[in-house]
Design a protein around this motif. Structure first.
Motif, PDB file in Angstrom:
ATOM      1  N   ALA A 235       0.821  -1.222   0.000  1.00 35.25           N
ATOM      2  CA  ALA A 235       0.000   0.000   0.000  1.00 35.25           C
ATOM      3  C   ALA A 235       0.848   1.262   0.000  1.00 35.25           C
ATOM      4  CB  ALA A 235      -0.933   0.003   1.204  1.00 35.25           C
ATOM      5  N   ALA A 236       2.129   1.152   0.298  1.00 40.23           N
ATOM      6  CA  ALA A 236       2.999   2.336   0.297  1.00 40.23           C
ATOM      7  C   ALA A 236       2.989   3.020  -1.067  1.00 40.23           C
ATOM      8  CB  ALA A 236       4.426   1.951   0.682  1.00 40.23           C
ATOM      9  N   ASP A 237       2.813   2.255  -2.138  1.00 47.55           N
ATOM     10  CA  ASP A 237       2.824   2.858  -3.470  1.00 47.55           C
ATOM     11  C   ASP A 237       1.495   3.501  -3.845  1.00 47.55           C
ATOM     12  OD1 ASP A 237       5.456   2.536  -4.165  1.00 47.55           O
ATOM     13  OD2 ASP A 237       5.176   0.548  -5.026  1.00 47.55           O
ATOM     14  N   LEU A 238       0.494   3.348  -3.011  1.00 50.15           N
ATOM     15  CA  LEU A 238      -0.787   4.004  -3.240  1.00 50.15           C
ATOM     16  C   LEU A 238      -0.906   5.275  -2.396  1.00 50.15           C
ATOM     17  CD1 LEU A 238      -2.939   0.747  -3.043  1.00 50.15           C
ATOM     18  CD2 LEU A 238      -1.696   1.664  -5.007  1.00 50.15           C
ATOM     19  N   VAL A 239      -0.051   5.371  -1.381  1.00 47.49           N
ATOM     20  CA  VAL A 239      -0.105   6.487  -0.431  1.00 47.49           C
ATOM     21  C   VAL A 239       0.054   7.857  -1.095  1.00 47.49           C
ATOM     22  CG1 VAL A 239       1.237   7.567   1.430  1.00 47.49           C
ATOM     23  CG2 VAL A 239       0.444   5.212   1.654  1.00 47.49           C
ATOM     24  N   PRO A 240       0.988   8.054  -2.055  1.00 45.38           N
ATOM     25  CA  PRO A 240       1.104   9.390  -2.642  1.00 45.38           C
ATOM     26  C   PRO A 240      -0.203   9.922  -3.221  1.00 45.38           C
ATOM     27  CG  PRO A 240       3.028   8.104  -3.197  1.00 45.38           C
ATOM     28  CD  PRO A 240       2.068   7.162  -2.530  1.00 45.38           C
ATOM     29  N   GLY A 271      -2.131   0.804   9.690  1.00 44.79           N
ATOM     30  CA  GLY A 271      -0.815   0.996   9.091  1.00 44.79           C
ATOM     31  C   GLY A 271      -0.822   1.955   7.925  1.00 44.79           C
ATOM     32  N   LEU A 272      -1.915   1.992   7.177  1.00 46.58           N
ATOM     33  CA  LEU A 272      -2.013   2.906   6.042  1.00 46.58           C
ATOM     34  C   LEU A 272      -1.927   4.350   6.529  1.00 46.58           C
ATOM     35  CD1 LEU A 272      -2.572   3.344   2.987  1.00 46.58           C
ATOM     36  CD2 LEU A 272      -5.000   3.459   3.575  1.00 46.58           C
ATOM     37  N   GLU A 273      -2.619   4.651   7.617  1.00 45.72           N
ATOM     38  CA  GLU A 273      -2.602   6.019   8.127  1.00 45.72           C
ATOM     39  C   GLU A 273      -1.208   6.425   8.602  1.00 45.72           C
ATOM     40  OE1 GLU A 273      -5.058   8.168   7.805  1.00 45.72           O
ATOM     41  OE2 GLU A 273      -6.080   6.559   6.744  1.00 45.72           O
ATOM     42  N   VAL A 274      -0.461   5.492   9.173  1.00 45.01           N
ATOM     43  CA  VAL A 274       0.914   5.783   9.586  1.00 45.01           C
ATOM     44  C   VAL A 274       1.762   6.103   8.359  1.00 45.01           C
ATOM     45  CG1 VAL A 274       2.998   4.855  10.682  1.00 45.01           C
ATOM     46  CG2 VAL A 274       0.747   4.344  11.653  1.00 45.01           C
ATOM     47  N   MET A 275       1.607   5.325   7.284  1.00 41.56           N
ATOM     48  CA  MET A 275       2.392   5.567   6.071  1.00 41.56           C
ATOM     49  C   MET A 275       1.984   6.869   5.389  1.00 41.56           C
ATOM     50  SD  MET A 275       3.078   1.845   4.338  1.00 41.56           S
ATOM     51  CE  MET A 275       1.353   1.390   4.187  1.00 41.56           C
ATOM     52  N   VAL A 276       0.710   7.225   5.484  1.00 35.65           N
ATOM     53  CA  VAL A 276       0.271   8.502   4.931  1.00 35.65           C
ATOM     54  C   VAL A 276       0.962   9.649   5.668  1.00 35.65           C
ATOM     55  CG1 VAL A 276      -1.698  10.088   4.807  1.00 35.65           C
ATOM     56  CG2 VAL A 276      -1.947   7.723   4.027  1.00 35.65           C
ATOM     57  N   GLU A 277       0.993   9.572   6.999  1.00 39.78           N
ATOM     58  CA  GLU A 277       1.676  10.615   7.771  1.00 39.78           C
ATOM     59  C   GLU A 277       3.168  10.659   7.436  1.00 39.78           C
ATOM     60  OE1 GLU A 277       0.834  12.273  11.728  1.00 39.78           O
ATOM     61  OE2 GLU A 277      -0.093  10.312  12.063  1.00 39.78           O
ATOM     62  N   ALA A 278       3.772   9.487   7.277  1.00 38.17           N
ATOM     63  CA  ALA A 278       5.198   9.436   6.959  1.00 38.17           C
ATOM     64  C   ALA A 278       5.473  10.088   5.607  1.00 38.17           C
ATOM     65  CB  ALA A 278       5.693   7.993   6.965  1.00 38.17           C
ATOM     66  N   TYR A 279       4.579   9.868   4.654  1.00 38.95           N
ATOM     67  CA  TYR A 279       4.771  10.474   3.340  1.00 38.95           C
ATOM     68  C   TYR A 279       4.552  11.989   3.410  1.00 38.95           C
ATOM     69  CZ  TYR A 279       4.779  11.100  -1.688  1.00 38.95           C
ATOM     70  OH  TYR A 279       5.098  11.523  -2.963  1.00 38.95           O
ATOM     71  N   GLU A 280       3.564  12.414   4.174  1.00 39.78           N
ATOM     72  CA  GLU A 280       3.360  13.853   4.376  1.00 39.78           C
ATOM     73  C   GLU A 280       4.595  14.487   5.019  1.00 39.78           C
ATOM     74  OE1 GLU A 280      -1.511  13.980   5.001  1.00 39.78           O
ATOM     75  OE2 GLU A 280      -0.175  13.770   6.732  1.00 39.78           O
TER      76      GLU A 280
END
Length: 321
Positions: A235-240, A271-280
């Motif tokens: 899902a990391a590649d969908l986060v952007p 976990g998706l929300e954590v990765m979204v914050e990390a990308y932000e």
């Protein structure tokens, strides 16, 4: 293969050379000198060389040789190694991505930073579509399902820390703001998801998959800018695209089109929300570290910082870089 964007004449040595500019300051001059030295060592034609882009790294174009030299920060040898390994793995697994040229052993370590040389693709002057990016992400994930030995874990927070170091050296951002962002690194590390918890599974991920990091060619989309690539939650590649909708005022339709191309639904999980914050946090740190490039970049850095400042969350949308 059908291209994922409308046809437009591909670039040429002449048109690409016109996009280059002279090195403008010490970091760019050092990067230029490093690339020219490596190119000379392996017999590449450096005529009409110039700066293609400068940000976290400096890209030096050699239009006659059809090569792009990338010089990463001296502290980011890990980022250069990630790119080399990811490119080799993608080539082995049949995933379209940029490929190395020149020296057999890369990165080449120089005083300016680790140098890598990449084949310059004949790109069309159009953007990749969200659906095309979704198909490309799915192709990468299916080809590397479960991870690949030798590929490091996906770790965007290390890249964030490096950008904050660069920002501190620049001296244009208040230390309190840098400390605030650094604190979020620690918080997100403490809650980082286990990759196997991702409903989409574990795979090699690009890590920064958006329209500017996939090149439209005659043969289709090609992945570029692999500095965040690693084994992690797919899902990391969908986060952007999630962030594009939340922060950049993009239409929700772009995320829908991305998932259509991917062929799966986007599952909302902690976990998706954590990765979204990390990308932000990553794109904020990038903006802060590059704020000295122009008044526009300086203003954008402040908009993004307001998101993290207590009581200062701005409603202004972020601008795509």
């Amino acid at each position: 293969m059908v291209p994922d964007a409308p046809f437009e004449r591909p670039s040429s040595a002449a048109s690409d050379a016109a996009r280059l500019r002279p090195a403008s300051e010490g970091r760019e001059r050092a990067a230029m000198a490093a690339v020219l030295e490596v190119a000379d060592h392996v017999g590449l034609d450096a005529e009409a060389a110039g700066i293609w882009r400068a940000g976290s790294s400096v890209l030096v174009g050699l239009p006659v040789a059809r090569v792009l030299g990338r010089v990463d920060d001296p502290r980011r040898v890990d980022a250069a190694c990630r790119q080399v390994i990811a490119s080799e793995v993608m080539a082995e697994r049949g995933v379209p991505a940029i490929t190395l040229t020149g020296p057999a052993d890369q990165p080449v370590l120089t005083e300016a930073g680790p140098v890598t040389l990449w084949r310059w693709l004949d790109a069309h002057g159009v953007e990749a579509s969200p659906e095309g990016l979704g198909r490309l992400a799915r192709r990468l994930h299916d080809a590397t399902r479960g991870g690949v030995e030798g590929v490091a874990p996906y770790d965007p927070l290390t890249a964030v820390a490096a950008e904050l170091e660069r920002a501190a050296e620049l001296g244009l951002t208040d230390e309190r703001d840098l400390g605030l962002l650094d604190g979020h690194i620690a918080r997100l590390r403490a809650t980082w998801p286990a990759p196997e918890d991702d409903p989409l599974g574990v795979a090699v991920v690009h890590g920064d998959l958006h329209r500017d990091n996939a090149i439209v060619t005659d043969e289709g989309l090609v992945l570029a800018d692999l500095e965040l690539a690693g084994v992690g939650p797919a899902a990391a590649d969908l986060v952007p695209h999630v962030v594009a909708v939340r922060r950049y005022d993009a239409s929700p339709r772009v995320l829908e089109e991305l998932m259509q191309g991917y062929g799966r639904e986007l599952h909302v999980w902690p976990g998706l929300e954590v990765m979204v914050e990390a990308y932000e946090l990553w794109v904020t740190a990038w903006s802060v570290a590059n704020r000295g490039g122009s008044a526009v970049l300086a203003a954008e850095a402040e908009v993004r910082l307001d998101h993290w400042r207590p009581g200062r969350d701005s409603s202004r949308p972020w601008s795509l870089r």
